[in-house]
Design a protein around this motif. Sequence first.
Motif, short mmCIF file in Angstrom:
data_model
loop_
_atom_site.label_atom_id
_atom_site.label_comp_id
_atom_site.label_asym_id
_atom_site.label_seq_id
_atom_site.Cartn_x
_atom_site.Cartn_y
_atom_site.Cartn_z
N LEU A 17 0.88 -1.27 -0.02
CA LEU A 17 -0.04 0.13 0.04
C LEU A 17 0.84 1.39 0.11
O LEU A 17 1.85 1.15 0.52
CB LEU A 17 -0.96 0.12 1.24
CG LEU A 17 -1.66 -1.04 1.75
CD1 LEU A 17 -1.38 -1.99 2.46
CD2 LEU A 17 -3.23 -0.79 1.89
N ALA A 19 0.34 5.37 0.83
CA ALA A 19 -0.34 6.48 1.06
C ALA A 19 0.60 7.64 1.54
O ALA A 19 1.47 7.33 2.50
CB ALA A 19 -1.34 6.28 2.04
N ASP A 25 -3.54 8.12 4.67
CA ASP A 25 -2.99 7.31 5.71
C ASP A 25 -4.23 6.65 6.45
O ASP A 25 -4.23 5.26 6.75
CB ASP A 25 -2.20 8.04 6.51
CG ASP A 25 -1.66 7.35 7.78
OD1 ASP A 25 -1.14 6.26 7.46
OD2 ASP A 25 -1.62 7.77 8.85
N GLY A 28 -6.01 4.03 4.36
CA GLY A 28 -5.24 2.94 4.41
C GLY A 28 -5.31 2.09 5.52
O GLY A 28 -5.55 0.56 5.48
N GLY A 49 3.30 4.63 4.48
CA GLY A 49 2.08 5.14 5.10
C GLY A 49 2.46 6.19 6.37
O GLY A 49 3.77 6.16 6.75
N MET A 53 -1.48 3.98 9.52
CA MET A 53 -1.16 2.69 8.97
C MET A 53 -0.15 1.93 9.92
O MET A 53 -0.05 0.91 9.98
CB MET A 53 -0.84 2.77 7.58
CG MET A 53 -1.87 3.25 6.60
SD MET A 53 -1.41 3.99 5.03
CE MET A 53 -0.92 2.36 4.13
N ILE A 104 -3.00 5.01 -2.79
CA ILE A 104 -4.32 5.68 -2.32
C ILE A 104 -4.10 7.11 -2.16
O ILE A 104 -2.83 7.85 -1.80
CB ILE A 104 -4.11 5.20 -0.90
CG1 ILE A 104 -4.30 3.76 -0.55
CG2 ILE A 104 -5.44 5.82 0.08
CD1 ILE A 104 -4.10 3.54 0.96
N THR A 110 1.75 8.67 -6.49
CA THR A 110 1.56 7.15 -6.31
C THR A 110 1.32 6.75 -7.89
O THR A 110 1.68 5.43 -8.33
CB THR A 110 0.05 6.73 -5.50
OG1 THR A 110 -1.16 7.83 -6.15
CG2 THR A 110 0.19 7.25 -4.15
N TYR A 129 -7.16 3.46 -4.97
CA TYR A 129 -8.08 4.13 -3.89
C TYR A 129 -8.23 5.62 -3.89
O TYR A 129 -7.28 6.19 -3.52
CB TYR A 129 -7.64 3.55 -2.63
CG TYR A 129 -8.61 3.28 -1.52
CD1 TYR A 129 -9.92 4.08 -1.56
CD2 TYR A 129 -8.36 2.78 -0.20
CE1 TYR A 129 -10.78 4.01 -0.46
CE2 TYR A 129 -9.33 2.83 0.75
CZ TYR A 129 -10.51 3.35 0.40
OH TYR A 129 -11.36 3.29 1.66
#
Length: 398
Positions: A17, A19, A25, A28, A49, A53, A104, A110, A129
């Motif tokens: 993941l 973020a 965060d 996530g 994160g 997270m 995310i 990202t 996301y």
Amino acid sequence: MSPSRSSAHLRRKIIFLIATEESGDRLGAGLMKVLRQRLGDAVLFEGVGGLAMASEGLTSLFPIEELSIVGFAAVVRRLPGIMRLIRQTAGAVMQTSPDILVIIDSPDFTHRVARRVRSRDQSIPIIDYVSPTVWAWRPGRARAMVSYIDHVMALLPFEPEAYRRLRGPPCTYIGHPLIDQLASLRPNAEERARREAENPLLLVLPGSRRSEVRHHMAIFGETLALLSAEGIAFEPVLPTTPQLEEIIRENVKGWQVQPRIAVTEAEKRTAFRSARAALAKSGTVTLELALAGVPMVAAYRVGAVEAFILRRAVKVQSVILANLVLGKEVVPEFLQENCTAEALAKSLGEVLTDTPLRQRQIEAFATLDSVMSTGGAQPNLRAAEIVLAAMRKGRRAS
């Protein structure tokens, strides 16, 4: 795969993941919590994160504070460092070889990572996301995303249709995290009475970032002074965060009308439930206010460079999130040169008192529960189901 990874880890599903902002965060962390409930010890989380997270077991590749950059000029100055972190993150994904990559929000970071990963290994499923604002500006991004995003999990109900229209990747509305917070936004009997008091609460919301505070504080202070001079009764409350408290207190020193500053989340929620109206910087907070049933006036000012770019790029009539979700312009917005103390004070006077503008907003906001409904399913649960479904399909065909 890192040679140091244990055989136990090899049997686990690995979810990577990314973020890089507080809001991402939190999303996530909520997703991780549900995935761990579903998969138990059979899942391993890796990636980038923040504190939320980390509380769910993620050790971040780097502190996300390294990417807390606002404004085009700041990004240009920091570009070499940002590109290094993008390369580092993409490299970590490739070394980990996860079962799925979930990016995310923060698309400038990202999506660059996602494109690098897809170009090196087309088999790793990638889920986005939080949709980039393809419906507002640079709509061509939606079609470009088809090459490196397998599914978009949208927070806003109109986004799936936008992706179909723009020929983007599959997109599912999972619900906005604010849906889970409705109970904390709705007033009780005492708070409803406070909304109707002779000296009503007026929320003052200049923004959640330092640059936003810098652009809005002076004009908001002048607006309150004009309202007061017109004899309109109100009690101003300015909710902020501990990180911004010092700069907020410094900026209000010169205001003729001094607001009460609320720093804790509990104070903010109480103020939202008790306020009769709000003066807000455009952003997610306008949707939060609308769900709380608080009529508002929205303002937005940015630097000259940002304004020049946005004027030529933005493709929607309104930049107010509440208006976009409702599909009509019920919240007055004052942008750039139109954002004057005189204009804001005139409109605020209308939403503080019983006028057609105030009533139109109250009636429109009352429809949001149905507009944003997810059929009772929590956003975190819907997000987890999409991730798990993508993992069940297994690796993409390379």
